[in-house]
Design a protein around this motif. Structure first.
Motif, PDB file in Angstrom:
ATOM      1  N   GLU A   1      -6.401   7.611  -4.754  1.00 39.00           N
ATOM      2  CA  GLU A   1      -5.131   7.926  -5.419  1.00 39.00           C
ATOM      3  C   GLU A   1      -4.974   7.208  -6.752  1.00 39.00           C
ATOM      4  O   GLU A   1      -4.074   7.539  -7.538  1.00 39.00           O
ATOM      5  CB  GLU A   1      -3.961   7.563  -4.502  1.00 39.00           C
TER       6      GLU A   1
ATOM      7  N   SER B   1      -8.054  -1.970   5.445  1.00 41.32           N
ATOM      8  CA  SER B   1      -6.682  -1.772   5.913  1.00 41.32           C
ATOM      9  C   SER B   1      -5.919  -3.071   6.062  1.00 41.32           C
ATOM     10  O   SER B   1      -4.751  -3.078   6.405  1.00 41.32           O
ATOM     11  CB  SER B   1      -6.688  -1.043   7.260  1.00 41.32           C
TER      12      SER B   1
ATOM     13  N   LEU C   1      -4.408  -0.019  -6.088  1.00 42.48           N
ATOM     14  CA  LEU C   1      -5.225   1.025  -5.474  1.00 42.48           C
ATOM     15  C   LEU C   1      -6.680   0.909  -5.900  1.00 42.48           C
ATOM     16  O   LEU C   1      -7.594   1.147  -5.096  1.00 42.48           O
ATOM     17  CB  LEU C   1      -4.668   2.402  -5.848  1.00 42.48           C
TER      18      LEU C   1
ATOM     19  N   LEU D   1       0.993   3.949  -3.120  1.00 38.14           N
ATOM     20  CA  LEU D   1       0.746   5.380  -2.896  1.00 38.14           C
ATOM     21  C   LEU D   1       1.956   6.208  -3.311  1.00 38.14           C
ATOM     22  O   LEU D   1       1.823   7.323  -3.842  1.00 38.14           O
ATOM     23  CB  LEU D   1       0.415   5.624  -1.428  1.00 38.14           C
TER      24      LEU D   1
ATOM     25  N   TYR E   1      -8.650  -1.732  -3.954  1.00 36.32           N
ATOM     26  CA  TYR E   1      -8.976  -1.373  -2.577  1.00 36.32           C
ATOM     27  C   TYR E   1      -9.698  -0.035  -2.486  1.00 36.32           C
ATOM     28  O   TYR E   1      -9.818   0.538  -1.414  1.00 36.32           O
ATOM     29  CB  TYR E   1      -7.702  -1.374  -1.730  1.00 36.32           C
TER      30      TYR E   1
ATOM     31  N   LYS F   1      -8.996   3.042  -3.404  1.00 37.15           N
ATOM     32  CA  LYS F   1      -8.226   4.217  -2.990  1.00 37.15           C
ATOM     33  C   LYS F   1      -8.309   5.307  -4.053  1.00 37.15           C
ATOM     34  O   LYS F   1      -8.040   5.052  -5.233  1.00 37.15           O
ATOM     35  CB  LYS F   1      -6.764   3.836  -2.744  1.00 37.15           C
TER      36      LYS F   1
ATOM     37  N   LEU G   1       0.826  -1.197   0.000  1.00 39.76           N
ATOM     38  CA  LEU G   1       0.000   0.000   0.000  1.00 39.76           C
ATOM     39  C   LEU G   1       0.862   1.250   0.000  1.00 39.76           C
ATOM     40  O   LEU G   1       0.615   2.196  -0.771  1.00 39.76           O
ATOM     41  CB  LEU G   1      -0.922  -0.002   1.217  1.00 39.76           C
TER      42      LEU G   1
ATOM     43  N   TYR H   1     -11.959   0.332 -10.201  1.00 39.09           N
ATOM     44  CA  TYR H   1     -12.110   1.299  -9.103  1.00 39.09           C
ATOM     45  C   TYR H   1     -13.589   1.605  -8.851  1.00 39.09           C
ATOM     46  O   TYR H   1     -14.045   1.625  -7.703  1.00 39.09           O
ATOM     47  CB  TYR H   1     -11.355   2.579  -9.435  1.00 39.09           C
TER      48      TYR H   1
END
Length: 283
Positions: free
Chosen positions: A193, A238, A186, A153, A189, A191, A149, A222
């Motif tokens: 970003e 998480s 990403l 990022l 999950y 995210k 992760l 996404y």
């Protein structure tokens, strides 16, 4: 598969590390070659281990995972601050210096994304046999997930810098896979970003048509992840322990998407003027 003995590294001469200021102005130096050769050696060993037919049936040996984790952490401690994006970024950094540093940085971090994908898909051999405690398994999963992760990022941040300066239009496909692999992680999950990686792939598509399809697929993954998260607001993103323990086999348990049906290769084993915002990216 190429082995370490296939490479002649004698030409680099005596190993020495210049100051960060010198590194900024002379990226193509001996320590860059040595650092990348060592990272390539880690990659080759991991690829050789994960390509064995027994991995799909029986899982990844714990020793292979532990060695990869240790070698990657040692590489980071030894080389990343030298060949990656430095703390003392200077405003006169040009295209070559920026892309070179971001490439080294991203190539290290994407290794954790790959390792996580392999662990997620194949599980640990000892865990499948029942000879490994759940506590040890979950701790290993947590460590790899957190590194992946953080790496994804980080790559997203580097991609943002290069995209904002138009550098990915000029990059000869060096950062393409890192951007895609991080973006898929990403996206799975949910995210936000991931949008930076999508924008980076869209800029890549000016020179590489497949990047356009990858960006579209990444957006679909996404969007599906976000939809599932909204349906299950109490989902915990998480940790990947539950997904790894259950064995996803290409279908991520949180969003139900069959990643193997991607029009392009997914991360699974089967199957951008002067950078104005580099400050703060270095770790």
């Amino acid at each position: 598969m190429a082995e370490a003995d296939d490479f002649d590294v004698g030409f680099v001469g005596e190993l020495s590390f210049p100051s960060f200021d010198e590194v900024l102005s002379t990226q193509d130096t001996a320590q860059n070659w040595i650092a990348l050769l060592e990272l390539a050696d880690i990659s080759r060993k991991l690829a050789r281990d994960l390509s064995k037919p027994s991995i799909m049936s029986f899982g990844i040996p714990l020793q292979v995972l532990q060695r990869a984790v240790e070698e990657l952490r040692n590489w980071k401690e030894k080389y990343l601050r030298i060949v990656g994006v430095p703390d003392n970024y200077q405003a006169n950094w040009d295209f070559i210096a920026a892309v070179s540093a971001c490439t080294c940085d991203a190539q290290y971090h994407v290794m954790w994304v790959i390792l996580h994908s392999a662990l997620d898909e194949f599980n640990v051999r000892e865990a499948k046999k029942g000879s490994m405690s759940l506590t040890t398994l979950h701790e290993l999963e947590k460590q790899v997930f957190e590194e992946a992760l953080q790496g994804a990022l980080r790559i997203s941040g580097l991609t943002s810098v290069l995209t904002s300066n138009g550098y990915l239009r000029l990059d000869p496909n060096i950062l393409h896979f890192s951007t895609y692999a991080a973006g898929m992680f990403l996206a799975r999950y949910g995210k936000v970003e991931v949008k930076t990686c999508i924008q980076g792939l869209e800029q890549y598509s000016f020179a590489y048509e497949e990047a356009h399809e990858q960006a579209k697929w990444m957006q679909q993954v996404y969007s599906s992840s976000i939809h599932q998260i909204h349906q299950r607001p109490h989902s915990v993103l998480s940790t990947s322990s539950s997904s790894i323990a259950s064995g996803s086999n290409g279908v991520h348990p949180q969003n139900g998407i069959d990643l193997a049906s991607s029009p392009v290769d997914v991360v699974y084993i089967n199957g951008t003027g002067t950078p104005s915002n580099l400050t703060g990216l270095a770790q």
